[in-house]
Design a protein around this motif. Structure first.
Motif, PDB file in Angstrom:
ATOM      1  N   THR A   5       3.636 104.338  72.518  1.00  0.00           N
ATOM      2  CA  THR A   5       2.581 104.995  71.759  1.00  0.00           C
ATOM      3  C   THR A   5       2.422 104.305  70.420  1.00  0.00           C
ATOM      4  OG1 THR A   5       3.079 107.103  72.816  1.00  0.00           O
ATOM      5  CG2 THR A   5       1.805 107.189  70.770  1.00  0.00           C
ATOM      6  N   LEU A   6       1.179 103.921  70.117  1.00  0.00           N
ATOM      7  CA  LEU A   6       0.856 103.291  68.842  1.00  0.00           C
ATOM      8  C   LEU A   6      -0.011 104.243  68.030  1.00  0.00           C
ATOM      9  CD1 LEU A   6      -0.174  99.715  70.050  1.00  0.00           C
ATOM     10  CD2 LEU A   6       2.065 100.465  69.247  1.00  0.00           C
ATOM     11  N   LEU A   7       0.337 104.414  66.775  1.00  0.00           N
ATOM     12  CA  LEU A   7      -0.509 105.121  65.824  1.00  0.00           C
ATOM     13  C   LEU A   7      -1.016 104.070  64.850  1.00  0.00           C
ATOM     14  CD1 LEU A   7       1.748 108.212  65.060  1.00  0.00           C
ATOM     15  CD2 LEU A   7      -0.171 108.082  66.655  1.00  0.00           C
ATOM     16  N   HIS A   8      -2.280 104.169  64.473  1.00  0.00           N
ATOM     17  CA  HIS A   8      -2.899 103.116  63.687  1.00  0.00           C
ATOM     18  C   HIS A   8      -3.709 103.697  62.533  1.00  0.00           C
ATOM     19  CE1 HIS A   8      -6.395 100.430  62.899  1.00  0.00           C
ATOM     20  NE2 HIS A   8      -5.441  99.552  62.825  1.00  0.00           N
ATOM     21  N   THR A   9      -3.593 103.063  61.374  1.00  0.00           N
ATOM     22  CA  THR A   9      -4.438 103.392  60.228  1.00  0.00           C
ATOM     23  C   THR A   9      -5.104 102.104  59.746  1.00  0.00           C
ATOM     24  OG1 THR A   9      -2.573 103.133  58.696  1.00  0.00           O
ATOM     25  CG2 THR A   9      -3.050 105.380  59.479  1.00  0.00           C
ATOM     26  N   ALA A  10      -6.178 102.280  58.992  1.00  0.00           N
ATOM     27  CA  ALA A  10      -6.891 101.119  58.449  1.00  0.00           C
ATOM     28  C   ALA A  10      -7.693 101.537  57.224  1.00  0.00           C
ATOM     29  CB  ALA A  10      -7.833 100.537  59.500  1.00  0.00           C
ATOM     30  N   ASP A  11      -7.866 100.598  56.314  1.00  0.00           N
ATOM     31  CA  ASP A  11      -8.743 100.794  55.158  1.00  0.00           C
ATOM     32  C   ASP A  11      -8.456 102.074  54.380  1.00  0.00           C
ATOM     33  OD1 ASP A  11     -10.535  98.436  55.402  1.00  0.00           O
ATOM     34  OD2 ASP A  11     -10.991  99.344  57.346  1.00  0.00           O
ATOM     35  N   MET A  12      -7.192 102.330  54.101  1.00  0.00           N
ATOM     36  CA  MET A  12      -6.852 103.547  53.351  1.00  0.00           C
ATOM     37  C   MET A  12      -7.205 103.438  51.867  1.00  0.00           C
ATOM     38  SD  MET A  12      -3.391 105.048  55.091  1.00  0.00           S
ATOM     39  CE  MET A  12      -2.371 103.598  54.948  1.00  0.00           C
ATOM     40  N   HIS A  13      -7.242 102.233  51.322  1.00  0.00           N
ATOM     41  CA  HIS A  13      -7.644 102.000  49.929  1.00  0.00           C
ATOM     42  C   HIS A  13      -6.937 102.941  48.953  1.00  0.00           C
ATOM     43  CE1 HIS A  13     -11.676 100.067  51.355  1.00  0.00           C
ATOM     44  NE2 HIS A  13     -10.615  99.570  51.942  1.00  0.00           N
ATOM     45  N   ASN A  14      -5.630 103.094  49.147  1.00  0.00           N
ATOM     46  CA  ASN A  14      -4.760 103.903  48.280  1.00  0.00           C
ATOM     47  C   ASN A  14      -5.085 105.402  48.344  1.00  0.00           C
ATOM     48  OD1 ASN A  14      -2.469 103.723  46.601  1.00  0.00           O
ATOM     49  ND2 ASN A  14      -3.730 104.161  44.811  1.00  0.00           N
ATOM     50  N   ARG A  15      -5.639 105.860  49.459  1.00  0.00           N
ATOM     51  CA  ARG A  15      -6.008 107.268  49.576  1.00  0.00           C
ATOM     52  C   ARG A  15      -5.028 108.081  50.416  1.00  0.00           C
ATOM     53  NH1 ARG A  15     -11.750 105.207  50.278  1.00  0.00           N
ATOM     54  NH2 ARG A  15     -11.127 105.161  52.433  1.00  0.00           N
ATOM     55  N   LEU A  16      -3.876 107.552  50.728  1.00  0.00           N
ATOM     56  CA  LEU A  16      -2.859 108.311  51.454  1.00  0.00           C
ATOM     57  C   LEU A  16      -2.167 109.249  50.468  1.00  0.00           C
ATOM     58  CD1 LEU A  16      -1.271 108.703  54.129  1.00  0.00           C
ATOM     59  CD2 LEU A  16       0.284 106.900  53.315  1.00  0.00           C
ATOM     60  N   THR A  17      -2.160 110.532  50.769  1.00  0.00           N
ATOM     61  CA  THR A  17      -1.506 111.508  49.901  1.00  0.00           C
ATOM     62  C   THR A  17      -0.077 111.731  50.376  1.00  0.00           C
ATOM     63  OG1 THR A  17      -2.164 113.393  51.264  1.00  0.00           O
ATOM     64  CG2 THR A  17      -3.713 112.693  49.514  1.00  0.00           C
ATOM     65  N   ALA A  18       0.733 112.347  49.535  1.00  0.00           N
ATOM     66  CA  ALA A  18       2.116 112.668  49.917  1.00  0.00           C
ATOM     67  C   ALA A  18       2.125 113.596  51.123  1.00  0.00           C
ATOM     68  CB  ALA A  18       2.855 113.292  48.738  1.00  0.00           C
ATOM     69  N   GLN A  19       1.230 114.563  51.142  1.00  0.00           N
ATOM     70  CA  GLN A  19       1.160 115.498  52.270  1.00  0.00           C
ATOM     71  C   GLN A  19       0.786 114.766  53.561  1.00  0.00           C
ATOM     72  OE1 GLN A  19      -1.726 118.625  51.848  1.00  0.00           O
ATOM     73  NE2 GLN A  19      -1.114 119.643  53.740  1.00  0.00           N
ATOM     74  N   ALA A  20      -0.202 113.880  53.487  1.00  0.00           N
ATOM     75  CA  ALA A  20      -0.608 113.117  54.666  1.00  0.00           C
ATOM     76  C   ALA A  20       0.503 112.182  55.121  1.00  0.00           C
ATOM     77  CB  ALA A  20      -1.887 112.340  54.375  1.00  0.00           C
ATOM     78  N   ALA A  21       1.254 111.607  54.174  1.00  0.00           N
ATOM     79  CA  ALA A  21       2.375 110.726  54.527  1.00  0.00           C
ATOM     80  C   ALA A  21       3.432 111.497  55.309  1.00  0.00           C
ATOM     81  CB  ALA A  21       2.983 110.108  53.265  1.00  0.00           C
ATOM     82  N   GLU A  22       3.738 112.708  54.877  1.00  0.00           N
ATOM     83  CA  GLU A  22       4.701 113.552  55.599  1.00  0.00           C
ATOM     84  C   GLU A  22       4.174 113.924  56.977  1.00  0.00           C
ATOM     85  OE1 GLU A  22       7.773 114.296  54.908  1.00  0.00           O
ATOM     86  OE2 GLU A  22       7.829 113.473  52.883  1.00  0.00           O
ATOM     87  N   GLN A  23       2.880 114.215  57.068  1.00  0.00           N
ATOM     88  CA  GLN A  23       2.282 114.545  58.361  1.00  0.00           C
ATOM     89  C   GLN A  23       2.346 113.353  59.312  1.00  0.00           C
ATOM     90  OE1 GLN A  23      -1.576 115.904  57.039  1.00  0.00           O
ATOM     91  NE2 GLN A  23      -0.991 118.059  57.300  1.00  0.00           N
TER      92      GLN A  23
END
Length: 160
Positions: A5-23
């Motif tokens: 299983t691969l999870l993928h993100t792209a183009d976050m442009h520093n918009r990852l929050t601490a809550q989203a990182a934990e999720q």
């Protein structure tokens, strides 16, 4: 046949929050997944270098496996690109950018990782040609014309 299983993100442009990182961390753990990013995660523009990139620490918390160099991570000198990504606890990748002299420090062409089920997975990111050797100055060039050979080499080395 093994499935990964691969999870993928792209183009976050520093918009990852601490809550989203934990999720993301929880989703990755729950699904026994590899977490990959295809670049443009940081906030600095491709022509600027900041003291630190806060998103890298959040990506460390999430448990990223690897990230590609995007145009925001890219810089016109090797030191800038290496500096922008130096705090990463995960592998930084760019298969088709190579320096004329020395190596890329912690930036690798590809990596082989062990998936949660124990299988080996080759992770390779090939960049598009948004830059060229004339602009790079320090690089040996972008191998757009021979990406097949780059992939063959990566697979050959991963098998050994």
């Amino acid at each position: 046949m093994t499935s990964v299983t691969l999870l993928h993100t792209a183009d976050m442009h520093n918009r990852l929050t601490a809550q989203a990182a934990e999720q993301l961390h929880g989703i990755r753990e729950q699904n026994h997944a590899l977490l990959l990013d295809s670049g443009d995660a940081i906030g600095a523009l491709n022509v600027t270098v900041r003291r630190s990139e806060p998103i890298i620490e959040l990506m460390n918390i999430s448990g990223y496996t690897a990230m590609a160099i995007g145009n925001r991570e890219y810089f016109f000198r090797k030191w800038g690109m290496v500096h922008k990504t130096r705090a990463a606890a995960f592998t930084i990748l760019s298969a088709n950018i190579q320096p004329v002299r020395g190596d890329m420090g912690h930036i690798k062409r590809w990596t082989t990782v062990t998936a949660p089920d124990g299988s080996r997975v080759l992770v390779v990111f090939l960049k598009n040609s948004y830059c060229n050797a004339v602009n790079l100055g320090w690089a040996g060039g972008w191998w757009d014309e021979d990406r097949k050979a780059d992939m063959e080499l990566a697979v050959e080395q991963a098998r050994n």
